[in-house]
Enzyme design. Structure first.
Site, short mmCIF file in Angstrom:
data_model
loop_
_atom_site.label_atom_id
_atom_site.label_comp_id
_atom_site.label_asym_id
_atom_site.label_seq_id
_atom_site.Cartn_x
_atom_site.Cartn_y
_atom_site.Cartn_z
N LYS A 177 0.64 -0.71 0.21
CA LYS A 177 -0.34 0.06 0.37
C LYS A 177 0.82 1.02 -0.45
CE LYS A 177 -4.31 0.54 0.12
NZ LYS A 177 -5.67 0.20 -0.32
N HIS A 305 -11.09 -7.75 -4.47
CA HIS A 305 -11.23 -6.45 -3.73
C HIS A 305 -11.10 -6.67 -2.19
CE1 HIS A 305 -11.39 -2.12 -2.48
NE2 HIS A 305 -9.91 -2.14 -3.01
MG MG Z 1 -6.35 -0.52 -4.23
#
Ligand code: MG
Length: 415
Positions: A177, A305
């Site tokens: 991330k 996701h």
């Molecule tokens: Mg994403």
């Protein structure tokens, strides 16, 4: 005739479940816990289904309970009718209820499964695999002062974090991330991960905070690595299409394509290679599966996701992953950053980087009432948190393209 009876009650309970450490992203942070709302649907024949949605609090609980006015007496099998009753996209200008619809759809599929002995994945076409592979999902973290976990910022610290998660869960895919620190920092971390895990595939997700040119530049810096894809390097259809045109790594998104209209436009503009399907953003397991079928038709890739799930939503992600024929990438899950869950039997376990698809009927999970009560109380005492604010940088907010990144020193500040 109804196999399940008709909806007689709808309840919602907001819970807060602690994370191992606060996790940072390009727009802020999850401040040490996830706040989720567990939704329960009951029928007059005594069937109980469970669902989950993001966020919560009194207004979220009330918004879910208000659906009784629309759905008492509704047959849970009439899923398409439920969608139009409460989430008609053309009527939803002032009251988008996609997340609420998703949670209720999960619960109705759970009820239908329990009534028929079928799993949720069987109700949408059947499982093609028994387990779903997941990516490690590496976040820059603030330290958890109580447990001593977290605090990763440098490439070395992130590699150590990835090694720990790999030992615990067996991941073969690592997702970073990014977007918290300047792009060069993410490039350094990606290279260090590639060196430490030469067999693993990699992905980087800065949540759309780079300019088109930064996205292109980062892609060129990491193009020799074993990249699955570069996720949301910039924002918007036009920006994503321009990055994609100029780079050799496939691109993916969970931000610019979250409904069917956007999917049509993205395909027409060739804006993206892989669409990350979220069972709540898309409005349900069934909607996410159908989006996967559209992607299959156009040979657009898909992956599953994660929007920060507890075990109920994780179950929906497993049923989705099990049933998508075109799932060639590992799924995402925030799940292993949690310390506990509200489902019976405790947390789902990873084996070789994968989680088995639940075998029981419906979603295959049920609620642990003690845990639900415990974490509802925790929510009552802690409340929510602003996900788009960073506790280590008071007053800061993100802009796009971001020119105000954190510095590595920021991690030393108290969350
Ligand atoms: Mg994403």
């Amino acid at each position: 005739m109804s196999a399940t009876g008709h909806i007689s009650d709808i309840r919602a309970t907001t819970v807060a479940v602690p994370l191992e450490a606060p996790i940072r992203h390009a727009h802020g942070a999850h401040w040490g816990r996830f706040v989720r709302t567990i939704v329960e649907v009951e029928t007059d024949e005594g069937f109980l289904g469970v669902g989950e949605m993001g966020g919560g609090g009194e207004s979220a609980e009330a918004a879910v309970a208000a659906m009784k006015g629309y759905l008492l007496g509704h047959d849970p099998a009439n899923l398409e009718a439920m969608r139009w009753k409460i989430a008609n996209p053309t009527a939803g200008l002032y009251n988008s209820r996609l997340q609420i619809h998703a949670a209720l759809e999960f619960a109705c599929l759970d009820i239908l499964g329990k009534a028929t002995g079928l799993r949720a994945c069987d109700l949408i076409g059947g499982a093609l695999r028994d387990s779903v592979p997941f990516a490690s999902y590496l976040f820059y973290r603030y330290p958890n002062e109580e447990t001593g976990t977290g605090g990763e910022t440098t490439a070395e610290e992130m590699v150590a974090h990835a090694r720990d998660l790999t030992e615990r869960c067996g991941f073969r895919t690592h997702k970073l991330k990014g977007g918290v620190f300047p792009p060069d920092h993410d490039v350094r971390v990606m290279r260090a991960l590639a060196e430490e895990f030469p067999e693993a595939s990699l992905r980087l997700d800065p949540n759309g905070v780079w300019s088109v040119e930064q996205g292109i530049a980062v892609a060129r810096e990491i193009e020799g690595l074993r990249n699955d894809y570069l996720e949301d390097p910039t924002w918007g259809m036009e920006g994503m299409a321009r990055v994609r045109e100029k780079i050799s790594i496939p691109t993916s998104t969970n931000q610019i394509v979250v409904n069917f209209e956007q999917l049509a436009t993205a395909i027409r503009l060739r804006a993206v290679d892989v669409v990350l399907l979220d069972t709540t953003f898309w409005g349900g397991l069934r909607q996410a599966y159908l989006a996967g079928k559209v992607c299959e038709t156009f040979q657009v890739g898909v992956a599953v996701h994660s929007s920060g799930e507890l075990g109920v939503q994780l179950a929906t992600m497993l049923h989705l992953g099990a049933s998508l024929p075109n799932l060639v990438f590992a799924a995402d899950a925030h799940y292993h950053h949690l310390t506990d869950d509200v489902v019976e039997g405790g947390m789902f376990r990873y084996a070789n980087g994968e989680i088995g698809v639940p075998e029981g009927p419906g979603l295959g999970v049920s609620l642990d009432r003690d845990k639900l009560g415990e974490y509802a109380e925790l929510y009552q005492s802690l409340g929510g948190y602003p996900y788009d604010r960073d506790p280590g940088r008071p007053g800061w907010y993100s802009i796009a393209p971001n020119t105000r990144y954190a510095t590595p020193e920021d991690r030393r500040e108290e969350p």
